[in-house]
Each structure stands twice: as C-alpha cells, then as structure tokens.
Design a protein around this motif. Sequence first.
Motif, short mmCIF file in Angstrom:
data_model
loop_
_atom_site.label_atom_id
_atom_site.label_comp_id
_atom_site.label_asym_id
_atom_site.label_seq_id
_atom_site.Cartn_x
_atom_site.Cartn_y
_atom_site.Cartn_z
N ASN A 161 0.92 -1.43 -0.03
CA ASN A 161 -0.05 0.00 -0.03
C ASN A 161 0.82 1.54 0.14
N SER A 162 1.42 1.72 1.20
CA SER A 162 2.14 2.77 1.49
C SER A 162 2.95 2.92 2.71
N PHE A 163 3.86 3.87 2.63
CA PHE A 163 4.69 3.79 3.98
C PHE A 163 3.78 4.44 4.97
N ASP A 164 3.04 5.35 4.81
CA ASP A 164 2.01 5.93 5.75
C ASP A 164 0.93 4.83 6.33
N ASP A 165 0.43 4.00 5.51
CA ASP A 165 -0.43 2.71 5.86
C ASP A 165 0.16 1.81 6.86
N ALA A 166 1.61 1.45 6.25
CA ALA A 166 2.31 0.67 7.13
C ALA A 166 2.47 1.12 8.67
N MET A 167 2.88 2.57 8.56
CA MET A 167 3.02 3.05 10.01
C MET A 167 1.85 2.92 10.98
N ASP A 168 0.55 3.20 10.09
CA ASP A 168 -0.71 3.34 10.84
C ASP A 168 -0.79 1.86 11.44
N ARG A 169 -0.63 0.74 10.30
CA ARG A 169 -0.88 -0.44 10.89
C ARG A 169 -0.04 -1.05 12.23
N ALA A 170 1.18 -0.44 12.09
CA ALA A 170 2.22 -0.82 13.06
C ALA A 170 1.77 -0.44 14.45
N LYS A 171 1.30 0.89 14.56
CA LYS A 171 0.78 1.37 15.69
C LYS A 171 -0.50 1.07 16.35
N ALA A 172 -1.32 0.40 15.31
CA ALA A 172 -2.64 -0.30 15.57
C ALA A 172 -1.91 -1.84 16.23
N TYR A 173 -1.12 -2.40 15.77
CA TYR A 173 -0.69 -3.77 16.12
C TYR A 173 0.16 -3.63 17.46
N VAL A 174 0.69 -2.44 17.75
CA VAL A 174 1.17 -2.49 19.12
C VAL A 174 -0.01 -2.27 20.10
N GLU A 175 -1.09 -1.54 19.84
CA GLU A 175 -2.13 -1.38 20.78
C GLU A 175 -2.96 -2.66 20.73
N ALA A 176 -2.87 -3.53 20.04
CA ALA A 176 -3.65 -4.85 20.11
C ALA A 176 -2.87 -5.94 20.77
N GLY A 177 -1.65 -5.63 21.22
CA GLY A 177 -0.82 -6.60 22.13
C GLY A 177 0.39 -7.18 21.30
N ALA A 178 0.82 -6.78 20.12
CA ALA A 178 2.33 -7.14 19.92
C ALA A 178 3.37 -6.43 20.60
N ASP A 179 4.24 -7.30 21.01
CA ASP A 179 5.57 -6.96 21.82
C ASP A 179 6.62 -6.32 20.99
N VAL A 180 6.76 -6.85 19.69
CA VAL A 180 7.81 -6.32 18.89
C VAL A 180 7.14 -5.97 17.42
N ILE A 181 7.62 -4.80 16.79
CA ILE A 181 7.15 -4.67 15.46
C ILE A 181 8.10 -4.97 14.44
N PHE A 182 7.71 -5.52 13.45
CA PHE A 182 8.57 -5.94 12.46
C PHE A 182 8.12 -5.13 11.00
N PHE A 183 8.56 -3.95 10.79
CA PHE A 183 8.24 -3.18 9.64
C PHE A 183 9.24 -3.52 8.51
N GLU A 184 8.23 -4.49 7.55
CA GLU A 184 9.13 -5.14 6.36
C GLU A 184 9.27 -4.16 5.44
N ALA A 185 10.67 -4.22 4.74
CA ALA A 185 11.27 -3.54 3.71
C ALA A 185 11.03 -2.15 3.46
N PRO A 186 11.44 -1.43 4.36
CA PRO A 186 11.59 0.07 4.31
C PRO A 186 12.60 0.29 3.22
N GLN A 187 12.60 1.30 2.34
CA GLN A 187 13.07 1.32 0.96
C GLN A 187 14.36 2.46 0.95
N SER A 188 14.50 3.05 2.22
CA SER A 188 15.61 3.81 2.21
C SER A 188 15.94 4.20 3.84
N VAL A 189 17.29 4.60 4.04
CA VAL A 189 17.81 4.81 5.29
C VAL A 189 16.86 5.79 6.04
N GLU A 190 16.21 6.90 5.30
CA GLU A 190 15.26 7.76 5.88
C GLU A 190 14.14 6.96 6.36
#
Length: 288
Positions: A161-190
């Motif tokens: 989808n997009s970087f922003d959607d992935a970030m939004d999902r990551a935050k929601a997954y933490v709230e749902a009970g995830a202990d660690v987040i694996f943000f797969e395949a960021p495409q730049s150092v930034e």
Amino acid sequence: MSKVKALRELINSGKIISAPGAYDVWSAKLIENAGFDVAYMTGYGVSASVLGRPDIGLMTFSEVAMMAKNIAFATNIPIIADCDTGFGNTLNVIRCVEEFEAAGVAAIQLEDQLMPKRCGHMEGKVVIPKEEMVAKIRAAAYARKDPDFVIIARTDARAANSFDDAMDRAKAYVEAGADVIFFEAPQSVEEIKTVAATLKVPLISNMVENGKTPLLSEKELQELGYRIVIYPLVALYAATKAVMNTLDVLKGSGSIENCLENGVDFPTFNNAISLPELRRLEESFYNK
C-alpha cells in the motif's frame, strides 16, 4: 532460565540482538555453536529446505511446526519462529500460538499478508485489512500461556500500500498486544530512521542480501533504536554456494580428493555435532 525469559531479557537489555536465519536443525546448531544468542527460523529457508520451493505460501502448518519443534529441541538458545500469516483466521492463530509455545520456541512472527503469502522482498504482496490483523494479534495475546512469550507483528503494507499505511498498521498492532514490530522492507535509510523515531517499541530490522532495504550495521541499527536484527538468508545462501561449488568440482574432476579443501573433515564434523559428548554419556551408564 527458560529460553522465553532469556529472549525477553535480551530484548529489554538495550543491546541489539543479532539473529542469523536457521533453515533446518543443523544450521540452527551451527548458529548456536558460533556464539549467537538467538536464531531466527526463516520461512524462506525452511521452504527451500523442506520443499525445495520458494517462499510463496506453500508450507503447511504441520510442516512449519515440526521444524520449529525440532530446532527448539536441538538448541539451547531462544528461537524466533516465522509463522507466516498464522495459517488462517483468529482461531488458527490461537492454535498456532499454543503449538509453537509448546514446541519450545521463544517468539513467533505473524504477518498481515493475504494467503498465499510472499517473501517480504518479493513483488506482488497483498495485505489483509488492518482490522483483521488486529484481531489476529489479539487472539495471539489471548492464547499465550507464558506472558514472556514474544509476539512479533510484521506489516508488509509498505510495499503493498504505502509507507504511511504501514506506519498506521504498526501503531494499531502495538495497541492490539504485539510486543515487537517488524516493519518489513523500508526502502531508504530515511524510512528506517522514521520507523525507529516514531514507533517507541522494540523493533526488528531485516537485513536481506540485495533486497529492498539498505544494509546497515548492527551498530548503526542499535543507535537508531532497533532491538533485533535478523539475517534470514546469510546461512542459506552461503551453504548453497558452497555446495554448488563443491559439486561442480566433483562433477568436473571425478575425484573426491579435489573437494576436500571445500569442507570440514570427519573429526571436525563429529565434534561439531557433539558425538564425543554423547559417547561419554553413553559410556557413563556402564561405569557406575
């Protein structure tokens, strides 16, 4: 100390955890013998090892669970197990957590792809709705018996989808009970930096040879705030190249003598696989 507790303490220590990928039991043993504190059971590698097929969702629950059980039984270090999508809906995720926790692994990784999934650095990934993945994480947290058992939530939405959607999902997954987040395949150092600066939870970085993510050192990742770095393919690719080269030599020369320098010798392998210790144990029962 249990391996589950050991992984929790490593994550909380502030020191980055280096976890090479194990694609079978022997590779996991070699990772342990090399002095690593944690091994990552790679779905990509297990698919190659068990099926001889790519990581495109062909592995069954029972095949993955059996490999996890065998690896955990044979090693004394915590194992992080790649459990793909959890093999179904929330009820499947519950069974997945129950079985993998009982198998002796210290953590499971669940991802938000649509089955059949794809390796995180392949093209053509599709993700399920955020709400569906949130429910899966809640189910995983509900199912674990040991509160130290680590639930890792991976999002593949950056590519799908997009970087922003992935970030939004990551935050929601933490709230749902995830202990660690694996943000797969960021495409730049930034992007790697933005993930670390925004998500104030333990993070995994996935270093894949010639993948979509820039390769950073463990020192660089730790300074950014990452807690775990996995190298899922390094052992698989090294073994593949070594075997291919050795077989080419054997095929071309017709003599095993020309292959000797490419491998360990008989005593070295027997020592690595703990034959002397087992022989001593065997003899001890006769010398009481």
